[in-house]
Write a protein that holds these residues in place. Structure first.
Motif, PDB file in Angstrom:
ATOM      1  N   ASP A  70      55.533  18.962  84.849  1.00 42.62           N
ATOM      2  CA  ASP A  70      55.914  19.883  83.779  1.00 42.62           C
ATOM      3  C   ASP A  70      56.226  19.159  82.476  1.00 42.62           C
ATOM      4  OD1 ASP A  70      55.643  21.758  85.733  1.00 42.62           O
ATOM      5  OD2 ASP A  70      57.750  22.380  85.778  1.00 42.62           O
ATOM      6  N   ALA A  71      56.896  18.022  82.568  1.00 35.23           N
ATOM      7  CA  ALA A  71      57.313  17.296  81.366  1.00 35.23           C
ATOM      8  C   ALA A  71      56.133  16.709  80.594  1.00 35.23           C
ATOM      9  CB  ALA A  71      58.276  16.177  81.746  1.00 35.23           C
ATOM     10  N   GLN A  72      54.968  16.643  81.224  1.00 37.80           N
ATOM     11  CA  GLN A  72      53.798  16.055  80.573  1.00 37.80           C
ATOM     12  C   GLN A  72      52.739  17.094  80.203  1.00 37.80           C
ATOM     13  OE1 GLN A  72      52.282  12.694  82.847  1.00 37.80           O
ATOM     14  NE2 GLN A  72      54.350  12.074  83.431  1.00 37.80           N
ATOM     15  N   LYS A  73      53.061  18.365  80.368  1.00 41.48           N
ATOM     16  CA  LYS A  73      52.071  19.409  80.103  1.00 41.48           C
ATOM     17  C   LYS A  73      51.581  19.394  78.654  1.00 41.48           C
ATOM     18  CE  LYS A  73      52.281  21.770  84.119  1.00 41.48           C
ATOM     19  NZ  LYS A  73      51.151  21.878  85.079  1.00 41.48           N
ATOM     20  N   ASP A  74      52.474  19.218  77.719  1.00 38.13           N
ATOM     21  CA  ASP A  74      52.086  19.257  76.307  1.00 38.13           C
ATOM     22  C   ASP A  74      51.150  18.107  75.955  1.00 38.13           C
ATOM     23  OD1 ASP A  74      53.642  21.499  76.022  1.00 38.13           O
ATOM     24  OD2 ASP A  74      55.319  20.464  75.056  1.00 38.13           O
ATOM     25  N   ASP A  75      51.485  16.897  76.409  1.00 38.47           N
ATOM     26  CA  ASP A  75      50.637  15.739  76.124  1.00 38.47           C
ATOM     27  C   ASP A  75      49.271  15.903  76.792  1.00 38.47           C
ATOM     28  OD1 ASP A  75      52.633  14.567  74.638  1.00 38.47           O
ATOM     29  OD2 ASP A  75      53.334  13.255  76.255  1.00 38.47           O
ATOM     30  N   ALA A  76      49.267  16.423  78.013  1.00 36.38           N
ATOM     31  CA  ALA A  76      48.008  16.623  78.730  1.00 36.38           C
ATOM     32  C   ALA A  76      47.121  17.614  77.988  1.00 36.38           C
ATOM     33  CB  ALA A  76      48.289  17.111  80.147  1.00 36.38           C
ATOM     34  N   ARG A  77      47.717  18.673  77.478  1.00 38.38           N
ATOM     35  CA  ARG A  77      46.962  19.694  76.758  1.00 38.38           C
ATOM     36  C   ARG A  77      46.314  19.099  75.500  1.00 38.38           C
ATOM     37  NH1 ARG A  77      50.890  22.529  75.348  1.00 38.38           N
ATOM     38  NH2 ARG A  77      51.126  23.459  77.427  1.00 38.38           N
TER      39      ARG A  77
END
Length: 268
Positions: free
Chosen positions: A41-48
Motif C-alpha cells: 500500500d505504501a508504494q502504490k503512488d510510486d508504482a502508479r
C-alpha cells in the motif's frame, strides 16, 4: 503483435525500478505492470507513476489496476489512460458493467481477470462486453473463493478453467491461463503449460522471468507442427480428402494457415 498470439504474459511489480527496466530485454510477449497484489500500500503512488511512464517498444504492455472499491481504483484508471499501455488488466471482474466502466474512463481495452465463483458465473457476459479484449484466469484467488486447497493441484479447477475458455471463445476473445507459483519447478511449469494448451488457452500469465522460455516453447508453434502444416496446405486440393493417413477438409487447411500466420507474427 495481436494479443491472441501472445504466449508469455509477465506480471512484474511497477514499484520495482530494476524489474521495470529489466523487462525491456526479456523475451516475454507481454509485460504487465502490476499496481495491485505485488505492490504494498505504501508504494502504490510510486508504482502508479512508474507504470504510467513505462514504455516497451515492440512488446504488448498492460497495467493491472487496483480493483473497484479500493482507494486507488480511480487514480489508477486515470494513470492508465495517460500511459502508453495497450491494455488495462482489471482484477476480480464479476460483471460486464465493471468492464464498461473501466473502458469508459481509460479509453483502452480491458483484460478481465476471472478470480471468483461469481466471476465464473458471469464469464460469458464479461467476455461478450465490447470493451473486453481477453480473459485471464486468476487461479490463486479462484482456489480460495471456491474452497480448494492450495496443495490440491488443478483437479478442482478443471470445470472453472474450461468455463473461462468457453466463455472467451464464444465471443471470439483471447484467453490466458493462470500463473504457476513454484518458481524452481520447471517440470511442473512445463506440465501445466501442456495442460493449459490442451484446454485451449492461447498462452500463460507468469510471475518470474525464468518461466518465459518454457512457456514460449510450449505455447508457440514448434518446427514439426509447422512442417506438418505446410505439407498439409501443399497437399490439399479442396473438399474432404486423405492426407498422410487422416481425412482433412477446409477447416484443417484453415487451421494450418492460422498456425503459420501465428509463427510468422512471433518470428518463429
Amino acid at each position: 503483435m495481436q494479443l491472441a498470439y501472445a504466449r508469455s504474459l509477465l506480471f512484474l511489480p511497477a514499484s520495482n525500478p530494476r524489474a521495470v527496466e529489466k523487462a525491456r530485454g526479456l523475451d516475454c510477449d507481454m509485460v504487465i505492470l502490476d499496481l495491485e497484489d505485488a505492490v504494498p500500500d505504501a508504494q502504490k503512488d510510486d508504482a502508479r507513476t512508474a507504470a504510467a511512464a513505462a514504455h516497451y517498444p515492440g512488446k504488448l504492455t498492460g497495467i493491472r489496476i487496483n480493483m473497484e472499491g479500493t482507494p486507488w481504483h480511480g487514480v489508477d484508471m486515470v494513470a492508465a489512460k495517460q500511459s502508453a499501455a495497450d491494455y488495462v488488466i482489471l482484477p476480480k471482474v464479476e460483471s460486464a458493467q465493471q468492464v464498461h466502466d473501466v473502458t469508459s474512463v481509460t479509453e483502452k481495452p480491458v483484460i478481465a481477470m476471472i478470480e471468483s465463483a461469481r466471476g465464473l458465473i458471469a464469464a460469458s457476459a464479461i467476455a461478450a462486453q465490447a470493451g473486453t479484449a481477453a480473459l485471464f484466469v486468476g487461479v490463486n484467488d479462484l482456489r480460495k473463493d471456491m474452497g480448494i486447497a492450495a496443495d490440491a493441484g488443478r483437479i478442482g479447477l478443471m470445470l472453472a478453467l474450461q468455463t473461462v475458455v468457453l466463455a472467451a471463445r464464444a465471443s471470439g476473445k483471447a484467453v490466458f491461463d493462470g500463473v504457476y507459483n513454484r518458481l524452481d519447478d520447471g517440470e511442473g511449469l512445463a506440465a501445466e503449460c501442456r495442460e493449459g494448451r490442451a484446454f485451449g488457452f492461447d498462452g500463460k500469465t507468469l510471475i518470474h522471468p525464468n518461466q518465459i522460455a518454457v512457456t514460449n516453447s510450449l505455447f508457440g508453434p514448434d518446427a514439426q507442427a509447422l512442417a506438418d502444416a505446410r505439407r498439409l496446405i501443399a497437399a490439399a486440393t479442396g473438399g474432404a480428402e486423405r492426407f498422410e493417413g487422416s481425412m482433412i477438409e477446409a477447416m484443417h487447411v484453415d487451421a494450418a494457415r492460422a498456425l503459420i500466420e501465428r509463427a510468422d507474427a512471433l518470428g518463429i
